[in-house]
Write a protein that holds these residues in place. Structure first.
Motif, PDB file in Angstrom:
ATOM      1  N   GLY A  19      -5.733   8.655  -2.164  1.00 52.13           N
ATOM      2  CA  GLY A  19      -4.575   8.101  -1.488  1.00 52.13           C
ATOM      3  C   GLY A  19      -4.632   8.379  -0.004  1.00 52.13           C
ATOM      4  O   GLY A  19      -4.966   7.505   0.801  1.00 52.13           O
ATOM      5  N   GLY A  20      -4.351   9.617   0.393  1.00 56.05           N
ATOM      6  CA  GLY A  20      -4.253   9.948   1.813  1.00 56.05           C
ATOM      7  C   GLY A  20      -5.569   9.891   2.567  1.00 56.05           C
ATOM      8  O   GLY A  20      -5.631   9.382   3.692  1.00 56.05           O
ATOM      9  N   LEU A  22       0.825  -1.209   0.000  1.00 57.33           N
ATOM     10  CA  LEU A  22       0.000   0.000   0.000  1.00 57.33           C
ATOM     11  C   LEU A  22       0.859   1.259   0.000  1.00 57.33           C
ATOM     12  O   LEU A  22       0.523   2.255  -0.657  1.00 57.33           O
ATOM     13  N   THR A  23       1.957   1.248   0.725  1.00 58.54           N
ATOM     14  CA  THR A  23       2.864   2.403   0.708  1.00 58.54           C
ATOM     15  C   THR A  23       3.390   2.650  -0.696  1.00 58.54           C
ATOM     16  O   THR A  23       3.408   3.783  -1.187  1.00 58.54           O
ATOM     17  N   ASN A  38      -3.185   5.101 -13.476  1.00 59.11           N
ATOM     18  CA  ASN A  38      -3.602   5.050 -12.079  1.00 59.11           C
ATOM     19  C   ASN A  38      -4.790   4.127 -11.809  1.00 59.11           C
ATOM     20  O   ASN A  38      -4.999   3.726 -10.664  1.00 59.11           O
ATOM     21  N   ASP A  53       0.563   3.949  -3.033  1.00 59.20           N
ATOM     22  CA  ASP A  53       0.248   5.349  -2.775  1.00 59.20           C
ATOM     23  C   ASP A  53       1.314   6.260  -3.367  1.00 59.20           C
ATOM     24  O   ASP A  53       1.014   7.314  -3.937  1.00 59.20           O
ATOM     25  N   GLN A  54       2.570   5.865  -3.242  1.00 55.82           N
ATOM     26  CA  GLN A  54       3.653   6.657  -3.832  1.00 55.82           C
ATOM     27  C   GLN A  54       3.526   6.702  -5.348  1.00 55.82           C
ATOM     28  O   GLN A  54       3.671   7.771  -5.964  1.00 55.82           O
ATOM     29  N   ARG A 110      -6.778  -2.651   0.773  1.00 58.47           N
ATOM     30  CA  ARG A 110      -7.327  -2.015   1.969  1.00 58.47           C
ATOM     31  C   ARG A 110      -8.477  -2.837   2.534  1.00 58.47           C
ATOM     32  O   ARG A 110      -8.602  -3.004   3.756  1.00 58.47           O
ATOM     33  N   MET A 149      -5.240  -1.002  -4.820  1.00 55.79           N
ATOM     34  CA  MET A 149      -5.238  -0.327  -3.522  1.00 55.79           C
ATOM     35  C   MET A 149      -6.535  -0.592  -2.772  1.00 55.79           C
ATOM     36  O   MET A 149      -6.529  -0.927  -1.581  1.00 55.79           O
ATOM     37  N   SER A 175       0.530   8.922  -6.361  1.00 60.39           N
ATOM     38  CA  SER A 175       0.833  10.350  -6.209  1.00 60.39           C
ATOM     39  C   SER A 175       1.845  10.823  -7.241  1.00 60.39           C
ATOM     40  O   SER A 175       1.727  11.930  -7.782  1.00 60.39           O
ATOM     41  N   SER A 194      -8.324   8.308   1.563  1.00 62.45           N
ATOM     42  CA  SER A 194      -8.928   7.004   1.276  1.00 62.45           C
ATOM     43  C   SER A 194     -10.454   7.126   1.207  1.00 62.45           C
ATOM     44  O   SER A 194     -10.977   7.848   0.360  1.00 62.45           O
TER      45      SER A 194
END
Length: 654
Positions: free
Chosen positions: A581-582, A162-163, A243, A166-167, A254, A250, A170, A584
């Motif tokens: 991302g941040g 997930l990290t 994306n 997200d990177q 989650r 993602m 972004s 969610s």
């Protein structure tokens, strides 16, 4: 300890700011800082496992030191991964985030560490330390510490992936700058200063990018509908199509994570530590706002459509490619507000200084420029922050950096980033404001955005003398953090405040009657803007709970259900919607916070916005505590009652 608990008879502790490197040493500095910081974390964790302190306070102090060192690695990694001009540094920072997140997950899943804290006697702890112990145990449980080895291993894999996702998500948005090239005559309507700054190239064409200083005025002012549409479509397709598969993965990961730790879906897992409390409460809130906004949306949308039909006879709907332009025409022709006239009063340099003056006066702070510290780009400015009434020789309470103009490889939106969490007696608070504004004249909407984002920075600084890393800075529930910033926007709408820095080229301050008309004009469209926000919030929620195979198709359905504006065929705005991302599943938080911010502002006298008694109470009771109390309790302490929906409802329907 908080400011109120710090005895003023003690000599002040001078805490130095981070000694940032010169640009050519940045990569080496990040890698060394990451390696040494994480090594220290491992040593402290080993000591905590092998020889845990008997007293709860001592154990919490060790854990807080671990948290601080992890935070220091993650903060620099997050900031520079988004803003550093050198790609090699951004890449190193992304790696630093991955390894730090991996270690953080490992620690939170460590059953031996959990047992240390679960065995502690909380009775000798004060209220804040007891809260920290409760939060620490909750973090362990949410990380799956009580699951079997196989499940914990899978959770580790999920968190690390997930990290990375997200990177990548972004980065794709940040780096995917689309352009539209048009003949100069097709840009009729654009401000003269913008045209002067965008000369035609060797082929006689002008390039318009999807960065905000280009795309916002182009969509507002260009008379040529074809150009507006091309720019809008380009903007809505940032990050597409790379994306969509990242987001699909993602959302699935989650959901799997939430299921593995005992929640029915990601939204429920995420909401459990927010003010809203439960996942199903999110669509209930979205529908409540949707219903409240229905009448004002219809009222203003009818006006917008009527004006649109003057140019497009028989039109039955207006979409995003034209809505901004015709909203501007309604404000100009019917509400007597010309945005191009307004922007002549908002020179960027004057606005920046005005912002510092206003917030300094309101919150009792001084922002002192720092000229001799290394920064990551020549656009960045640094300030040390002091209490306005601090005696000579009193140390700074923090340092801020302002990085406010667009450039290649930089974060494309506006946000406050932590550089260092402030902890009393241990580390100076440092924060960074990252935006993408014009270097010349600004639209007033961007002035409001600047005040909003600076509100986060003020919150970070004022809450930067916490006794604990966990509660330092903007550490409240995530659906409250926008409320103080949204409230600070009110000062960007006050005539007397604006007249203190908003002057035209001749030095004449903005007329009070123009500001009054601006405020009335800003009220136009608030119903359909609220519905647009609910479309985004619904997408944020249902993407995570439904996990649709076709994100575009589901987006189109949600847009039809919530948005006042129809979908533009061939666009995929979700791919560039960085909040997936941040934030969610929790984009609802912007509107949730706005409800609270309207209630907070009701305590201020609009005719005396700098009244020291209420401003100081707000500073001390809402901002300074950081995350040491529940947000609802902070608001109630300030208002003298629980917050309500009333002030927001009155504003929305006015």
């Amino acid at each position: 300890m908080t400011d109120a608990q710090t005895p003023r008879t003690q000599p002040p502790i001078v805490l130095p700011p981070i000694n940032l490197p010169e640009a050519d040493r940045a990569r080496e500095w990040v890698e060394t800082r990451t390696r040494e910081g994480l090594a220290a974390v491992r040593i402290l964790a080993d000591e905590l496992r092998s020889a845990p302190p008997v007293e709860a306070l001592a154990a919490l102090r060790v854990w807080d030191e671990i948290s601080l060192r992890l935070s220091n690695v993650m903060a620099v990694g997050s900031l520079w991964a988004n803003v550093h001009p050198l790609e090699e540094v951004r890449t190193s920072c992304e790696h630093a985030q991955v390894v730090a997140d991996r270690l953080a997950t490992e620690l939170r899943q460590d059953r031996n560490l959990y047992d240390v804290f679960a065995a502690l006697d909380p009775s000798p702890l004060d209220v804040t330390a007891a809260r920290l112990l409760d939060k620490t145990l909750e973090d362990f449980r949410r990380a799956g510490v009580d699951r079997d080895d196989r499940t914990r291993a899978r959770l580790t894999e999920i968190n690390e992936r997930l990290t990375t996702l997200d990177q990548d998500f972004s980065r794709n948005i940040r780096d995917d700058v689309h352009t539209v090239r048009v003949a100069p005559e097709r840009l009729a309507g654009m401000p003269l200063d913008w045209l002067d700054a965008h000369p035609a190239d060797d082929e006689g064409l002008v390039t318009v990018t999807t960065d905000y200083p280009d795309s916002v005025p182009a969509r507002m002012f260009v008379r040529d509908p074809g150009v507006r549409r091309d720019v809008t479509v380009a903007f809505l397709n940032r990050g597409w199509a790379q994306n969509e598969p990242l987001l699909t993965e993602m959302f699935a990961l989650r959901h799997e994570l939430a299921d593995l730790v005992g929640y029915p879906d990601w939204a429920s897992y995420d909401a459990a530590v927010k003010m809203i409390g439960t996942g199903p409460a999110i669509p209930e809130f979205i529908d409540r706002i949707t219903a409240a906004a229905e009448a004002p949306m219809r009222r203003d949308l009818d006006v917008l459509l009527e004006r649109y039909r003057q140019d497009v006879p028989g039109a039955t709907a207006i979409d995003q490619a034209d809505a901004g332009h015709y909203e501007e025409l309604v404000r100009k022709e019917q509400l007597d507000v010309d945005a191009q006239q307004v922007r002549t009063y908002f020179d960027f340099a004057k606005v920046r200084q005005g912002l510092l003056d206003v917030t300094g006066r309101l919150f009792g702070l001084r922002w002192v420029p720092v000229h001799d510290t290394p920064v990551w780009h020549e656009d960045v400015t640094a300030y040390d922050v002091y209490d306005a009434d601090a005696p000579a020789g009193e140390p700074a309470r923090g340092r801020i950096y302002l990085d406010l103009h667009p450039r290649e490889g930089k974060y494309k939106h506006a946000a406050q980033f932590t550089l260092a969490d402030g902890v009393a007696g241990r580390q100076l608070c440092e924060g960074v404001l990252v935006c993408n504004f014009s270097r010349g004249l600004m639209e007033h909407d961007h002035v409001v955005t600047l005040f909003h984002e600076f509100g986060h920075l003020v919150h970070h600084v004022l809450a930067g003398r916490s006794a604990w890393t966990r509660f330092s800075g903007v550490a409240t529930e995530w659906d409250f953090v926008e409320a103080p910033s949204q409230m600070l926007e009110e000062w960007a709408w006050d005539a007397e405040v604006l007249r203190s820095f908003a002057t035209d080229a001749a030095g004449e301050p903005i007329p009070a009657d123009l500001v009054a008309r601006m405020r009335a004009a800003d009220d136009f469209g608030k119903g359909y803007h609220a519905r647009t926000q609910m479309f985004y919030a619904a997408m944020s929620y249902w993407f995570h709970t439904d996990r649709p195979a076709d994100l575009t198709a589901r987006m189109v359905e949600l847009q039809a259900a919530y948005s006042p504006f129809p979908w533009i065929e061939g666009t995929h705005m979700f791919a560039g919607f960085g909040h997936l991302g941040g934030y969610s599943s929790a984009y609802y938080t912007y509107m949730w916070s706005l409800v609270i911010s309207k209630d907070l502002f009701s305590a201020f006298d609009p005719d005396h916005l700098f009244a020291p008694e209420v401003a100081r109470r707000y500073r001390d009771l809402v901002l300074t505590p950081g995350g040491s109390r529940d947000a609802a309790d902070l608001v109630e302490a300030f208002l003298g009652r629980p917050y309500t929906f009333d002030a927001y409802a009155a504003w929305l329907t006015h």
